[in-house]
Design a protein around this motif. Structure first.
Motif, PDB file in Angstrom:
ATOM      1  N   TYR A   1       3.293   5.476  -6.521  1.00  0.00           N
ATOM      2  CA  TYR A   1       2.678   4.252  -7.054  1.00  0.00           C
ATOM      3  C   TYR A   1       3.027   3.044  -6.183  1.00  0.00           C
TER       4      TYR A   1
ATOM      5  N   GLU B   1       3.655   3.097  -2.899  1.00  0.00           N
ATOM      6  CA  GLU B   1       2.877   3.168  -1.646  1.00  0.00           C
ATOM      7  C   GLU B   1       1.435   2.731  -1.857  1.00  0.00           C
ATOM      8  N   ASN B   2       0.951   2.888  -3.071  1.00  0.00           N
ATOM      9  CA  ASN B   2      -0.419   2.482  -3.381  1.00  0.00           C
ATOM     10  C   ASN B   2      -0.498   1.078  -3.993  1.00  0.00           C
TER      11      ASN B   2
ATOM     12  N   ARG C   1       0.874  -0.106  -6.647  1.00  0.00           N
ATOM     13  CA  ARG C   1       0.612  -0.048  -8.088  1.00  0.00           C
ATOM     14  C   ARG C   1       1.916   0.060  -8.885  1.00  0.00           C
TER      15      ARG C   1
ATOM     16  N   MET D   1      -7.293   6.451  -8.013  1.00  0.00           N
ATOM     17  CA  MET D   1      -6.078   6.824  -7.290  1.00  0.00           C
ATOM     18  C   MET D   1      -5.618   8.210  -7.760  1.00  0.00           C
TER      19      MET D   1
END
Lengths: 356, 70
Positions: free
Chosen positions: A46, A48-49, A51, B1
């Motif tokens: 999360y 790395e994204n 988020r 995602m």
């Protein structure tokens, strides 16, 4: 996100469906414990994204004394944000003042120029430690109706110098609404909603009243989101023009039975439906720049306030009669205005978390 | 995602472990009858008791589940 296997089991359908857009992680709850591999990998994914958001529990923003423990907390926070990318971090309103900090519970303070100064000093140091926005969450527990009505103003003043933001925990406000007989909407409207960047939703439980009044509401994160919160959510989303995240909180070990898991998923999906029906996601994100703040190298301390915070914590821990506490003379705590039930509730919370 | 498959597999394993941890079966098993044998050996020295946990100031005591804010 909770580290318990029961929590993972309950949220698996959501993770498999890619329905969880953002994770909030209480980074300081596992500072001294082993982080399981699956948790590390999930948080890293999360992060790395972009988020992942952080939620602290143990900094103690309104503690009148500055100790090595707070220094250590900031040091570990720096390590954590160097390790993982967090979009922002948050902490709670209140102070945790016990000899053993890790066994404390956050208690509220009233708005006073000195308590505000202490809070600002702590927030400056917290913001100085990281290069991401820092926000503060409203507390569920209050001793008096005055503190309930004042908390929004207090929080607004606290964050003004750092360009900080608020977490609006709607269940915390629901607790205050139930315990002080004030309309939920009335309390919400006392908060600077344009400063709200994150909303917390959760359920709680009822505690029997000692004084024979109606039961007290507690923010125990162990049940479904109350319908009263769902009924205001849509309008709150509209009012919070700078909102970026909605987080559902639930303690991992309270998701054991199939019914509990299903109820949790139902709540999650209902929140999603309300969000999707709102115009929230169409808004532009506000940019944030770290403000340069000048503050003294030596942390601000107030020994009178510290003595009162320590004395109050001890009185509550020692189960001193609520009526006696109400009659005591404090400079910073207006105990004469405190609700007897809430003093008893504070004693119960402290007993729950303080094993010594 | 989309969560990567390897990570999802490890999460599934954690989830399954939570579901398969069931309470111990309480059904009584038949007890084998064993003849009493006279004990002739020297009895073992009593083991020292478990030392009491001393809580130090500003130390960390694991408190199980949850967070004190709740």
């Amino acid at each position: 996100m909770m580290a318990e296997a029961e929590f993972v089991s309950a949220v698996l359908p959501l993770l498999q469906d890619n329905s969880v857009d953002v994770l909030e992680w209480s980074f300081d709850t596992l500072y001294h414990a082993h982080e399981p591999d699956w948790l590390r990998d999930l948080l890293n994914f999360y992060s790395e994204n972009e988020r992942l958001i952080g939620h602290g529990v143990y900094y103690s923003l309104l503690d009148a004394r500055w100790t090595e423990r707070q220094e250590e907390w900031l040091k570990k926070l720096k390590e954590e944000v160097a390790l993982r990318k967090y979009n922002h971090i948050t902490e709670h309103f209140g102070f945790m003042n016990t000899e053993n900090f890790h066994q404390g519970v956050p208690l509220p303070v009233s708005l006073h120029h000195k308590t505000l100064e202490v809070g600002k000093d702590r927030l400056y140091r917290l913001q100085e430690a990281v290069n991401i926005p820092v926000g503060i969450e409203n507390l569920a527990f209050s001793f008096s109706i005055d503190d309930v009505k004042e908390q929004g103003v207090f929080l607004d003043k606290l964050i003004e110098d750092t360009d900080g933001f608020l977490i609006l925990d709607l269940h915390n406000i629901y607790c205050q609404s139930c315990n002080f007989n004030v309309e939920l909407r009335e309390i919400i409207d006392l908060y600077p909603l344009n400063k709200v960047k994150e909303i917390h939703l959760s359920g709680g439980s009822w505690q029997d009243s000692v004084y024979g009044k109606k039961p007290l509401r507690r923010d125990t994160h162990d049940d479904v989101i109350p319908k009263e919160i769902f009924s205001v959510l849509s309008s709150v989303l509209t009012q919070c023009q700078n909102l970026e995240y909605v987080i559902i909180e639930r303690l991992g070990h309270t998701l054991k039975t199939e019914r509990q898991k299903n109820d949790f998923l139902t709540d999650f999906n209902q929140v999603k439906i309300i969000i999707e029906a709102s115009d929230w996601k169409q808004r532009d994100e506000k940019s944030w720049n770290k403000k340069e703040i000048k503050f003294s190298e030596k942390p601000l301390e107030d020994l009178v306030l510290f003595e009162e915070q320590s004395r109050l914590t001890k009185l509550l821990f020692d189960n001193v009669e609520a009526k006696v506490i109400k009659d005591l003379d404090f400079h910073y705590f207006k105990t004469e205005n405190w609700d007897l039930e809430m003093i008893l509730t504070a004693q119960n919370i402290i007993k729950k978390w303080n094993p010594y | 995602m989309k969560i990567p498959l390897v990570l999802m597999a490890s999460l599934l394993a954690v989830g399954v472990s939570a579901q398969t941890t069931k309470p111990v079966d309480k059904t009584k098993k038949p007890v084998k009858k064993i003849k009493k044998v006279a004990v002739t050996e020297t009895p073992e020295k009593p083991k020292p008791g478990k030392p009491a946990v001393i809580v130090k100031k500003d130390s960390v005591v694991p408190r199980g589940h949850g967070c004190p804010v709740c």
